[in-house]
Design a protein around this motif. Sequence first.
Motif, PDB file in Angstrom:
ATOM      1  N   SER A   1       0.799  -1.019   0.035  1.00 38.16           N
ATOM      2  CA  SER A   1       0.152  -0.028  -0.224  1.00 38.16           C
ATOM      3  C   SER A   1       0.884   1.308   0.084  1.00 38.16           C
ATOM      4  O   SER A   1       1.850   1.177   0.871  1.00 38.16           O
ATOM      5  CB  SER A   1      -0.985   0.155   1.172  1.00 38.16           C
ATOM      6  OG  SER A   1      -1.788  -0.992   1.310  1.00 38.16           O
ATOM      7  N   MET A   2       0.443   2.167  -0.897  1.00 43.18           N
ATOM      8  CA  MET A   2       1.154   3.492  -1.003  1.00 43.18           C
ATOM      9  C   MET A   2       0.660   4.216   0.327  1.00 43.18           C
ATOM     10  O   MET A   2      -0.609   4.438   0.588  1.00 43.18           O
ATOM     11  CB  MET A   2       0.616   4.119  -2.094  1.00 43.18           C
ATOM     12  CG  MET A   2       1.527   5.517  -2.305  1.00 43.18           C
ATOM     13  SD  MET A   2       3.221   5.540  -2.603  1.00 43.18           S
ATOM     14  CE  MET A   2       3.286   5.067  -4.233  1.00 43.18           C
ATOM     15  N   ILE A   3       1.616   4.720   1.384  1.00 42.11           N
ATOM     16  CA  ILE A   3       1.392   5.669   2.554  1.00 42.11           C
ATOM     17  C   ILE A   3       2.027   6.913   2.647  1.00 42.11           C
ATOM     18  O   ILE A   3       3.246   6.916   2.009  1.00 42.11           O
ATOM     19  CB  ILE A   3       1.540   4.640   3.530  1.00 42.11           C
ATOM     20  CG1 ILE A   3       1.001   5.197   4.920  1.00 42.11           C
ATOM     21  CG2 ILE A   3       2.960   4.350   3.642  1.00 42.11           C
ATOM     22  CD1 ILE A   3       0.970   4.437   6.096  1.00 42.11           C
ATOM     23  N   ALA A   4       1.606   7.889   2.896  1.00 39.09           N
ATOM     24  CA  ALA A   4       2.371   9.095   3.202  1.00 39.09           C
ATOM     25  C   ALA A   4       2.150   9.315   4.831  1.00 39.09           C
ATOM     26  O   ALA A   4       1.039   9.047   5.655  1.00 39.09           O
ATOM     27  CB  ALA A   4       1.772  10.267   2.882  1.00 39.09           C
ATOM     28  N   VAL A   5       3.372   9.493   5.207  1.00 34.71           N
ATOM     29  CA  VAL A   5       3.645   9.648   7.144  1.00 34.71           C
ATOM     30  C   VAL A   5       4.189  10.878   7.252  1.00 34.71           C
ATOM     31  O   VAL A   5       5.147  11.395   6.738  1.00 34.71           O
ATOM     32  CB  VAL A   5       4.341   8.569   7.603  1.00 34.71           C
ATOM     33  CG1 VAL A   5       4.862   8.531   8.877  1.00 34.71           C
ATOM     34  CG2 VAL A   5       4.137   7.009   7.168  1.00 34.71           C
ATOM     35  N   GLN A   6       3.576  11.697   8.262  1.00 34.83           N
ATOM     36  CA  GLN A   6       4.282  12.727   8.755  1.00 34.83           C
ATOM     37  C   GLN A   6       4.481  12.672  10.098  1.00 34.83           C
ATOM     38  O   GLN A   6       3.501  12.048  10.819  1.00 34.83           O
ATOM     39  CB  GLN A   6       3.094  13.912   8.471  1.00 34.83           C
ATOM     40  CG  GLN A   6       3.749  15.349   9.027  1.00 34.83           C
ATOM     41  CD  GLN A   6       3.447  15.759  10.443  1.00 34.83           C
ATOM     42  OE1 GLN A   6       2.025  15.354  10.898  1.00 34.83           O
ATOM     43  NE2 GLN A   6       4.053  16.139  11.049  1.00 34.83           N
TER      44      GLN A   6
ATOM     45  N   ASP B   1       2.702  11.112  13.334  1.00 40.76           N
ATOM     46  CA  ASP B   1       1.669  12.009  13.937  1.00 40.76           C
ATOM     47  C   ASP B   1       0.477  11.984  12.960  1.00 40.76           C
ATOM     48  O   ASP B   1      -0.587  11.741  13.558  1.00 40.76           O
ATOM     49  CB  ASP B   1       2.143  13.337  14.185  1.00 40.76           C
ATOM     50  CG  ASP B   1       3.175  13.646  14.820  1.00 40.76           C
ATOM     51  OD1 ASP B   1       3.257  13.138  16.009  1.00 40.76           O
ATOM     52  OD2 ASP B   1       4.026  14.418  14.725  1.00 40.76           O
ATOM     53  N   ASN B   2       0.824  11.657  11.821  1.00 40.40           N
ATOM     54  CA  ASN B   2      -0.391  11.640  10.772  1.00 40.40           C
ATOM     55  C   ASN B   2      -0.119  10.643   9.707  1.00 40.40           C
ATOM     56  O   ASN B   2       1.094  10.595   9.237  1.00 40.40           O
ATOM     57  CB  ASN B   2      -0.666  12.970  10.085  1.00 40.40           C
ATOM     58  CG  ASN B   2      -1.115  13.923  11.064  1.00 40.40           C
ATOM     59  OD1 ASN B   2      -2.283  13.837  11.710  1.00 40.40           O
ATOM     60  ND2 ASN B   2      -0.399  14.912  11.338  1.00 40.40           N
ATOM     61  N   VAL B   3      -0.892   9.905   9.169  1.00 42.38           N
ATOM     62  CA  VAL B   3      -0.748   8.873   7.921  1.00 42.38           C
ATOM     63  C   VAL B   3      -1.739   9.131   7.028  1.00 42.38           C
ATOM     64  O   VAL B   3      -2.939   9.510   7.263  1.00 42.38           O
ATOM     65  CB  VAL B   3      -0.561   7.443   8.387  1.00 42.38           C
ATOM     66  CG1 VAL B   3       0.630   7.210   9.198  1.00 42.38           C
ATOM     67  CG2 VAL B   3      -1.807   6.913   9.149  1.00 42.38           C
ATOM     68  N   SER B   4      -1.436   8.910   5.927  1.00 40.91           N
ATOM     69  CA  SER B   4      -2.802   9.241   4.496  1.00 40.91           C
ATOM     70  C   SER B   4      -2.456   8.320   3.758  1.00 40.91           C
ATOM     71  O   SER B   4      -1.289   7.704   3.299  1.00 40.91           O
ATOM     72  CB  SER B   4      -2.451  10.689   3.931  1.00 40.91           C
ATOM     73  OG  SER B   4      -2.597  11.699   5.027  1.00 40.91           O
ATOM     74  N   PHE B   5      -3.618   8.104   3.200  1.00 38.35           N
ATOM     75  CA  PHE B   5      -3.543   7.243   1.825  1.00 38.35           C
ATOM     76  C   PHE B   5      -2.915   8.048   0.765  1.00 38.35           C
ATOM     77  O   PHE B   5      -3.171   9.160   0.539  1.00 38.35           O
ATOM     78  CB  PHE B   5      -5.073   6.992   1.385  1.00 38.35           C
ATOM     79  CG  PHE B   5      -5.687   6.200   2.504  1.00 38.35           C
ATOM     80  CD1 PHE B   5      -6.901   6.702   3.195  1.00 38.35           C
ATOM     81  CD2 PHE B   5      -5.733   4.866   2.574  1.00 38.35           C
ATOM     82  CE1 PHE B   5      -7.521   5.875   3.981  1.00 38.35           C
ATOM     83  CE2 PHE B   5      -6.205   3.927   3.367  1.00 38.35           C
ATOM     84  CZ  PHE B   5      -7.221   4.684   4.037  1.00 38.35           C
TER      85      PHE B   5
END
Length: 159
Positions: free
Chosen positions: A69-74, A98-102
């Motif tokens: 899965s593609m994930i963005a992590v901040q 702190d935050n993750v996004s699709f």
Amino acid sequence: MINCAVIMGRLTADPELRTTSNGISVTSFTVAVDRSYVRAGEERQADFINVTAWRQTADFVTRYFRKGSMIAVQGSIQTRSYEDKNGNKRTATEIIADNVSFCGSRNSDNAGQQNRFEAPVQNTPSYQSDDTSAFQTITNNDEDFGFGSAADDDDGLPF
């Protein structure tokens, strides 16, 4: 001081939810992030970055993300020292999410499982448009800020 990390890549394995003795949810996972350059004659390289998510973020990741899965992590970068089972001192560096996004569509996630290290498919978010008529052009006019013109200075510098 600033400690902010933002990455986007693909999960290398299914995240597993664990619980601390106090009942707090936690998961650790690794994100494969393609490097932005490729040396001539070589394949694109990837960095494997460890991430830890706590509480609701951990629940979210383990519920909706799978291997590939593609994930963005901040989050923020954290280092910790520990002793391995042989008594050697080790240091671990990871991102505390702190935050993750699709990222991407479900179709691009399925394609990514076949080749995890392929460059991600570029999707145009719904808020972006080729029609820029609604945007106002802003120009940098030094006179509006009371600086005068750069041409008035002897050395040609605006400051």
